[in-house]
Scaffold this motif. Structure first.
Motif, PDB file in Angstrom:
ATOM      1  N   SER A 402       0.786  -1.130  -0.101  1.00  0.00           N
ATOM      2  CA  SER A 402      -0.024   0.164   0.023  1.00  0.00           C
ATOM      3  C   SER A 402       0.805   1.222   0.022  1.00  0.00           C
ATOM      4  O   SER A 402       1.151   1.833   1.140  1.00  0.00           O
ATOM      5  CB  SER A 402      -0.915  -0.116   1.183  1.00  0.00           C
ATOM      6  N   GLU A 404       1.521   4.866  -2.134  1.00  0.00           N
ATOM      7  CA  GLU A 404       1.026   5.705  -3.293  1.00  0.00           C
ATOM      8  C   GLU A 404       2.295   6.144  -4.451  1.00  0.00           C
ATOM      9  O   GLU A 404       3.404   5.906  -4.290  1.00  0.00           O
ATOM     10  CB  GLU A 404       0.458   6.860  -2.901  1.00  0.00           C
ATOM     11  N   ARG A 434      -3.545   2.804  -0.522  1.00  0.00           N
ATOM     12  CA  ARG A 434      -2.424   3.678  -1.412  1.00  0.00           C
ATOM     13  C   ARG A 434      -2.051   2.710  -2.570  1.00  0.00           C
ATOM     14  O   ARG A 434      -1.030   3.238  -3.122  1.00  0.00           O
ATOM     15  CB  ARG A 434      -1.290   3.891  -0.387  1.00  0.00           C
ATOM     16  N   SER A 435      -2.652   1.870  -3.092  1.00  0.00           N
ATOM     17  CA  SER A 435      -2.318   1.030  -4.408  1.00  0.00           C
ATOM     18  C   SER A 435      -3.299   1.385  -5.585  1.00  0.00           C
ATOM     19  O   SER A 435      -4.517   1.874  -5.298  1.00  0.00           O
ATOM     20  CB  SER A 435      -1.985  -0.246  -3.955  1.00  0.00           C
ATOM     21  N   GLY A 439      -3.947   4.802  -5.349  1.00  0.00           N
ATOM     22  CA  GLY A 439      -2.825   5.244  -4.939  1.00  0.00           C
ATOM     23  C   GLY A 439      -2.048   6.408  -6.026  1.00  0.00           C
ATOM     24  O   GLY A 439      -1.193   6.796  -5.966  1.00  0.00           O
ATOM     25  N   ALA A 460      -5.055  10.292  -7.210  1.00  0.00           N
ATOM     26  CA  ALA A 460      -5.227   9.646  -5.944  1.00  0.00           C
ATOM     27  C   ALA A 460      -6.375  10.005  -5.334  1.00  0.00           C
ATOM     28  O   ALA A 460      -6.709  11.199  -5.262  1.00  0.00           O
ATOM     29  CB  ALA A 460      -3.964  10.058  -5.125  1.00  0.00           C
ATOM     30  N   ASN A 506      -9.908  -1.466  -2.820  1.00  0.00           N
ATOM     31  CA  ASN A 506      -9.686  -0.770  -4.164  1.00  0.00           C
ATOM     32  C   ASN A 506     -10.785  -0.842  -5.219  1.00  0.00           C
ATOM     33  O   ASN A 506     -11.300  -1.885  -5.277  1.00  0.00           O
ATOM     34  CB  ASN A 506      -8.469  -1.497  -5.011  1.00  0.00           C
TER      35      ASN A 506
END
Lengths: 762, 273
Positions: A402, A404, A434-435, A439, A460, A506
Motif C-alpha cells: 500500500s 502511493e 494507497r495502491s 494510490g 489519488a 480498491n
C-alpha cells in the motif's frame, strides 16, 4: 494388387506408360484398312439411321456408338500403337539400396513381425526376392543408416539398434557416395520416422538436381492397434528447489479408449507425483496435469511414465524424460510497503521457512522513515527505495504494497516499469488504500506495466468502500501453479470456496486485453471483480492482487493452526512471480539432449547490471563432462542479436554435462549462468511409432520415384529399370496386343449383342 | 538520542493539538467494554484489549479494565500521528478499539492484543487453549502494569498453561533487540508509575512495590523463529503514560515520551514480525 491387375491388363507396369512416348506405326495396309473401316462405319451409321419403324431413336444411337467404338478399337490396333521407352542397360547401372537400421525397425507391426524382418527377407541373401530382382538388372550397392550412414557388406549384420533415423543426411550421403557413377535410382527402405532435426528439403534439392529418383518402401503399419504414448511433457528447464510443479503430460493412444491409466512422475527413480487420466477416443490426446515436487537440487532427470498396458505393441514410448535444473538459490524479492499493516507481517511469516526466497522488506513507518527487514547488510536500501537501475535490477521481483505513486520520483516510476519490461523481473502490486487507482498510479509508467486497466485521468483518492469477497478460481486459475491450495484441482477449488471472506478497498478495475484473471471475487451483492490478474509485460510478468488482508487465511477463527493454506499460497505466489526471471548471463544449449559424439551449441545472452546487452564481453563456457574433466569453450558474439554469444563443443561419453558460462568486461565480472545437457541414446525412435508414409511419399514424388508398401514392392526393380536414368537403351513396346484391347473389343461386341437382345432388335 | 528527542517533540506537539480537541486526558470513571461489531467495517489496525477474569487483587489494580479505554485511545491517536499506520476512526475521531474475550472468535480478528494488571489474571482451560492457538497462529499479546514478585508469579503461572516454559521459556529481551528500534531507539526500559502513585510520591518514586519492583523488565516469549509472541512489561505501567498524558505536564514530560516510544515500537514490531 492394383499393380498386378494393371500389368495383367496392359502387359507392362505403370511406369512404362508414365515414362514412355506413344507412337503409331501405320503402314500402307493399315491406311487401306483404316479407309475400309471408315467406309464400314459410315455404312453402318446410314443403315442404322435408315431402319425406321423398328426401335426407338435412343436404341439406334446406343447401337451405333457401340458399333463405332468396336471399329475404332480395331482401327487403333491397325495403326500399331507403340511406346518408346528408355530402359536401363542391364548391369551397366548402379542402384543404391538404403536400409533403415534404427530401433524403430524392431517394432513388430509388419504382419506381426518386426519391420526389420522385411529387410532381411527381401535383401538378406542373394536369392531374396527384391535383391535378386535388382541384381539381375543393376549393380547394387547397399547402405545402412540410422544416426550415421555407411556401406553395408551384409544385410544380416544389421541389428536395428540405431537411436536415430536421419533420412535427409542419409540420402545426401548416399548421393555423394555415388557421385560420378551411372545411377538408375535409390531404393529407400524405412518406416519413415525421421527423428533428426534436419530438414528433408535440402536433401531433396540435391537429389532433384542430380536427377536421382528415390523408390521408397514404407515398412510398418500406419496405425498401431494398441499403443499408449506419452506424447509430450511441458516442463520448465529450471525451477527453484522445493518448487511445487504442475506439469502437463499429454498422452495419446490407440485401442484403449475408456481405460483409466496412471501417469507417474519420477525424480531420478523416485515417484514424486501421480495422476490418473481416462483415455478418450482413439487418436485424441488427453492432458494429465500432475503435481510433483522438485525437492532435490541439481540437474534432475524426471521421467513421466504410463505403465505398459495389456497387449501393447510398443511400450518404450510409455515414458518420456526431461532434464530439469533444480536450483538451490535464494531469490531476492523487494517488498516495499507504504504503511505498517498486518498483511506484510503475515506474508513475511508465510515465506519465512522457504529457504529459496529472501523477502527484503522496506517498510515506510513514517514520512521519510523506513524500516528495513531481511537485508543483506547495513548499506542495503539505506537510502530508501532504489534510486538507480543497477540497485533495483539486483532484485528478481518487486512487491508494491500500500504505497502511493507519489512516494516515487518520476524516474523511479519509470524504473519500476523497466524492471518488468527490460530486466524481466516480476512485479506484484497488492491491494490497499494507497495502491492502484487510489494510490494515484493512473497515467504513470507503472500503470502501463500493470495487468489492470487504470484510467490515466485517475488521481489519488480515498479508498473505495470495503468489499467483502469470496474467491473463486477462474478456468485459467484452476490449473495455475500459483492458485493451487489443495492436493488436487478439485480439492483446490473446494478449498477456495471454503476460505473466509477477504476484503478489498480498491475500486474494481477491468483486466487489460491480454491479461489473464486467475481469481475472481464475489461481494455480498453478488458482483464479481478480478482479484488476481497477470500479464506478460515485455520480458517480465506483472501481477495484480487487489486484496488487503489475505492474513485472514491464517488468523481467522475457522482456520486450524495446522492449516497451510496461507503459507502455501504466498510461497507459490512469490515463487511464481520470480519464476523465469533472467540473470545477467543466461546460458542455454540449443538442444536438451544429444547423441554421444554429436556437437553441442552453447548460447549465452549477456547484459550489464542495467540489463543492457553487452557485445564486447569476454565470454567463456566451462564444460564439465560426466567424468569430471573440464573443457573451456570460448563464446563469440554472433552479430545476429545484441548480447548473444555462441560456441560449440563435441560431446564425448554419455551422461550429464554442466555448462557454466562466465562473462567479464574490462576485467570486471559481469556474471555467470549455468545450464545442463544430457548426452545419451534417445528413445525418440519409439515415439510416433507408426510408419510415416508422408515423408516417404514426398521423397519419392519430388524426386520422380515411387512409393511402395511391402505388398507392392515386388515390381520395384522393373520400375527402376524404366527410370530413364543412367546408361539406357531405347526399347519399343507394342500395345496392340495388350489383353485390354481384346477385352475391350469383346466387351463392345457383347454389349451390342446384349443391348439388341434387351430391346428386341436381334 | 536525536531520534529520541525528535520523538519527544513530536509527541509533545501532538499532545497539545489533541488536548485542544478532545477530552481524552480524563482517565477516571467506569467505561463498559466496547466489544467489536459482528462485522467490522475495516481491516486496519485496531487495539484489542483482553477481557479476562481476575482471581486476586493487586493494590490500585483494576483487573482487565486497568488503563481502559484512554490508554488505547491515546496510543492509537499517537500511532496515527507519528506513523503511517492507517488507524480507523469512528464518529468524532474516536479510534476503533475493542475489547475481546479470549473465548471469542473476534480474538482472531485482532492480530494485536494487550492486557493490563495481569498479576490478577486467571485463565480457564478453554481460555488457555484459545490463547495458545491465537499466539501460535501469529497473534501478539502485550501484558503490562503488573508489579512485584506475587504478580509476576501469578502471571507466569497462568501463561504457563498457554505456553509451557519447557517449550516456550520466558526470557529477558536485550536492548539490542529489533523491538527497541522499530521506529524510536529505546535505550532503557522505562519504569512508569500510575499517576496517583506519582503524585503521592511527589514524582520522586517510580517503584510501586518498593524494593520488590525496583527494576522494570521487558520480557518475552518467542516462537520457533525467535519472533516475540508475548511481550511483558513488568514493574512498569507503560499504558498509564498514554492514558494520563494530558493530566499533568510533569507526568507527561517524565513518562509519556518514553511510554509512546516503547508503545509505538511494540506496535510496529507486532505489525512486522
Amino acid at each position: 494388387m492394383l499393380d498386378a491387375i494393371f500389368q495383367a491388363l496392359f502387359s507392362y507396369r505403370p511406369v512404362v506408360f508414365q515414362q514412355g512416348e506413344l507412337r503409331f506405326d501405320a503402314g500402307t495396309g493399315a491406311l487401306v484398312a483404316a479407309s475400309l473401316a471408315g467406309f464400314v462405319m459410315i455404312v453402318a451409321a446410314v443403315t442404322y439411321r435408315g431402319v425406321r419403324g423398328r426401335g426407338r431413336v435412343r436404341d439406334r444411337i446406343v447401337l451405333t456408338v457401340l458399333r463405332m467404338a468396336a471399329l475404332a478399337v480395331v482401327l487403333l490396333c491397325l495403326f500399331r500403337p507403340t511406346l518408346i521407352v528408355r530402359a536401363a542397360v542391364p548391369q551397366q547401372n548402379v542402384v543404391a539400396v538404403v536400409l533403415d537400421d534404427s530401433r524403430s525397425m524392431q517394432i513388430p507391426d509388419w504382419d506381426g513381425r518386426p519391420r526389420g524382418e522385411f529387410i532381411k527377407q527381401q535383401f538378406g541373401g542373394l536369392e531374396s526376392p527384391l535383391i535378386k530382382a535388382l541384381s539381375e538388372r543393376f549393380l547394387v550397392r547397399v547402405f545402412r543408416f540410422s544416426s550415421t550412414a555407411g556401406r553395408l557388406e551384409s544385410v544380416n549384420t544389421m541389428t536395428f539398434s540405431g537411436s536415430q533415423t536421419r533420412l535427409g543426411p542419409s540420402l545426401d550421403g548416399t548421393r555423394e557416395e555415388l557421385a560420378g557413377l551411372p545411377v538408375s535410382g535409390i531404393v529407400l527402405v524405412s518406416d519413415g520416422a525421421d527423428t533428426s532435426e534436419v530438414s528433408l528439403s535440402d536433401a531433396l534439392l540435391g537429389l532433384k538436381a542430380g536427377k536421382l529418383p528415390v523408390y521408397a518402401v514404407g515398412v510398418g503399419s500406419t496405425r498401431l492397434p494398441r499403443d499408449v504414448q506419452v506424447d509430450r511433457v511441458v516442463t520448465p528447464r529450471s525451477v527453484l528447489k522445493d518448487a511445487s510443479l504442475l506439469l502437463d503430460v499429454i498422452v495419446t493412444h490407440s485401442g484403449y479408449a475408456g481405460r483409466t491409466v496412471t501417469v507417474d512422475v519420477e525424480d531420478e527413480g523416485r515417484i514424486v507425483g501421480s495422476e490418473q487420466v481416462r483415455l478418450p477416443a482413439d487418436g485424441s490426446p488427453v492432458t494429465a496435469r500432475v503435481r510433483a515436487a522438485a525437492s532435490e537440487a541439481g540437474p534432475r532427470l524426471f521421467k513421466f511414465r504410463v505403465a505398459p498396458q495389456p497387449d501393447e505393441v510398443v511400450t518404450q514410448n510409455n515414458v518420456r524424460e526431461a532434464l530439469i535444473q533444480v536450483r538451490d538459490e535464494k531469490e531476492k524479492i523487494l517488498y516495499f510497503e507504504g504503511e505498517p499493516r498486518f498483511e506484510m507481517k503475515f506474508i513475511r511469516r508465510a515465506v519465512a521457512d522457504d529457504q529459496n526466497l529472501q523477502l527484503v522488506v522496506l517498510q515506510r513507518t513514517a514520512d521519510n522513515k523506513f524500516l528495513r527487514l531481511g537485508v543483506d547488510g547495513p548499506d542495503e536500501l539505506f537510502g530508501g527505495f532504489p534510486k538507480t537501475r543497477e540497485e533495483l535490477f539486483s532484485y528478481r521481483a518487486l512487491v508494491l504494497g500500500s504505497i502511493e505513486a507519489g512516494a516515487f520520483s518520476g524516474d523511479q516510476l519509470q524504473m519500476i516499469a523497466e524492471f518488468v519490461d527490460r530486466r524481466g523481473g516480476g512485479l506484484l502490486m497488492l491491494g490497499g488504500a494507497r495502491s492502484f487507482g487510489e494510490g494515484g498510479y493512473g497515467g504513470t509508467p507503472v500503470a502501463d506495466a500493470l495487468p489492470l486497466a487504470l484510467d490515466p485521468r485517475t488521481r489519488a483518492s480515498e479508498p473505495a468502500d470495503l468489499a467483502r469477497l469470496l474467491l473463486t478460481p477462474t478456468r485459467a486459475g484452476q490449473g495455475h501453479a500459483a492458485t493451487q491450495i489443495g492436493a488436487t484441482e478439485a480439492a483446490s477449488a473446494n478449498r477456495w470456496r471454503d476460505l473466509p471472506q477477504v476484503t478489498s478497498v480498491n475500486a474494481p478495475l477491468e483486466p487489460k486485453p491480454a491479461a489473464t484473471v486467475l481469481l475472481t471475487g464475489t461481494d455480498d451483492r453478488g458482483r464479481a471483480q478480478p482479484v488476481l490478474t497477470w500479464h506478460q509485460f515485455g520480458r517480465g510478468k506483472s501481477v495484480a492482487l487487489t486484496l488487503q488482508d489475505t492474513w485472514q487465511w491464517q488468523m481467522h477463527a475457522s482456520i486450524p493452526l495446522e492449516d497451510q493454506t496461507h503459507e502455501n499460497f504466498w510461497r507459490q505466489m512469490l515463487r511464481w512471480v520470480v519464476d523465469g526471471v533472467p540473470n545477467m548471463v543466461e546460458a542455454r544449449t540449443t538442444t536438451e539432449r544429444v547423441e554421444p559424439g554429436e556437437p553441442v551449441t552453447i548460447e549465452a545472452t549477456v547484459v550489464d547490471k542495467s540489463f543492457v546487452e553487452v557485445n564486447d564481453a569476454s565470454v567463456t563456457a566451462r564444460v564439465t563432462r560426466p567424468n569430471g574433466t573440464t573443457l573451456d569453450v570460448p563464446l563469440e558474439w554472433t552479430g545476429e542479436r545484441d548480447g548473444l554469444y555462441r560456441g560449440t563443443f563435441v560431446s564425448a561419453e554419455g551422461g550429464t554435462y554442466e555448462v557454466t558460462v562466465d562473462s567479464s568486461k574490462a576485467s570486471a565480472v559481469l556474471g555467470s549462468g549455468v545450464t545442463f545437457l544430457r548426452a545419451g541414446p534417445s528413445d525418440a525412435e519409439y515415439f510416433d511409432p507408426t510408419m510415416h508414409e508422408g515423408p516417404l511419399r514426398r521423397i519419392a514424388e519430388e524426386t520422380g520415384g515411387r512409393f511402395y508398401t511391402p505388398e507392392t514392392a515386388a515390381g520395384l526393380a522393373e520400375d527402376v529399370r524404366y527410370a530413364g536414368r543412367g546408361v539406357t537403351s531405347v526399347e519399343e513396346r507394342e500395345l496392340w496386343n495388350m489383353p485390354i484391347i481384346l477385352i475391350a473389343l469383346m466387351g463392345l461386341v457383347c454389349a451390342e449383342w446384349g443391348y439388341r437382345r434387351a430391346v428386341g432388335l436381334s | 538520542m536525536r531520534i529520541w528527542l525528535t520523538a519527544a517533540s513530536f509527541v509533545l506537539a501532538a499532545a497539545a493539538a489533541a488536548f485542544a480537541q478532545f477530552d481524552f486526558f480524563r482517565g477516571d470513571g467506569f467505561y463498559g467494554p466496547r466489544f467489536p461489531p459482528a462485522m467490522r467495517t475495516d481491516r486496519a489496525f485496531s487495539f484489542c484489549r483482553i477481557l479476562y477474569t481476575s482471581v486476586r487483587r493487586e493494590p490500585a489494580g483494576g483487573g482487565w479494565r486497568t488503563d481502559y479505554p484512554y490508554g488505547e485511545i491515546n496510543l492509537m491517536i499517537r500511532l496515527s500521528e507519528l506513523t503511517k499506520t492507517p488507524v480507523p476512526f469512528e464518529g468524532e475521531r474516536q479510534p476503533a478499539h475493542y475489547v475481546v474475550r479470549l473465548t471469542s472468535d473476534a480474538l482472531f480478528d485482532c492480530p494485536f492484543t494487550m492486557a493490563s494488571d495481569v498479576g490478577t489474571i486467571g485463565l480457564s482451560q478453554a481460555e488457555a487453549a484459545q490463547l495458545r492457538l491465537y499466539l501460535l497462529k501469529g497473534g501478539f499479546l502485550w501484558v503490562d502494569d503488573f508489579w512485584g514478585t506475587r504478580a509476576w508469579e501469578q502471571w507466569s503461572r497462568e501463561i504457563a498453561k498457554v505456553l509451557p516454559p519447557t517449550e516456550y521459556p520466558i526470557e529477558d529481551v536485550p536492548l539490542d533487540d529489533p523491538i527497541f528500534s522499530s521506529q524510536f531507539v529505546v535505550t532503557e526500559i522505562p519504569q512508569i508509575t500510575n499517576i496517583g502513585f506519582w503524585r503521592r510520591s511527589g514524582g520522586r518514586e517510580t517503584s510501586e512495590r518498593g524494593a520488590d519492583s525496583r527494576e522494570a523488565h521487558f520480557r518475552a516469549i518467542r516462537d520457533d523463529h525467535g519472533r516475540i509472541m508475548v511481550a511483558m512489561t513488568h514493574n512498569t505501567d507503560v499504558a498509564d503514560s498514554w492514558e494520563r498524558e494530558g493530566e499533568d505536564p510533569g507526568f507527561f514530560y517524565q513518562f509519556s515520551p518514553d511510554g509512546y516510544a516503547l508503545g509505538i515500537n511494540v506496535l510496529l514490531y507486532a505489525m512486522t514480525h
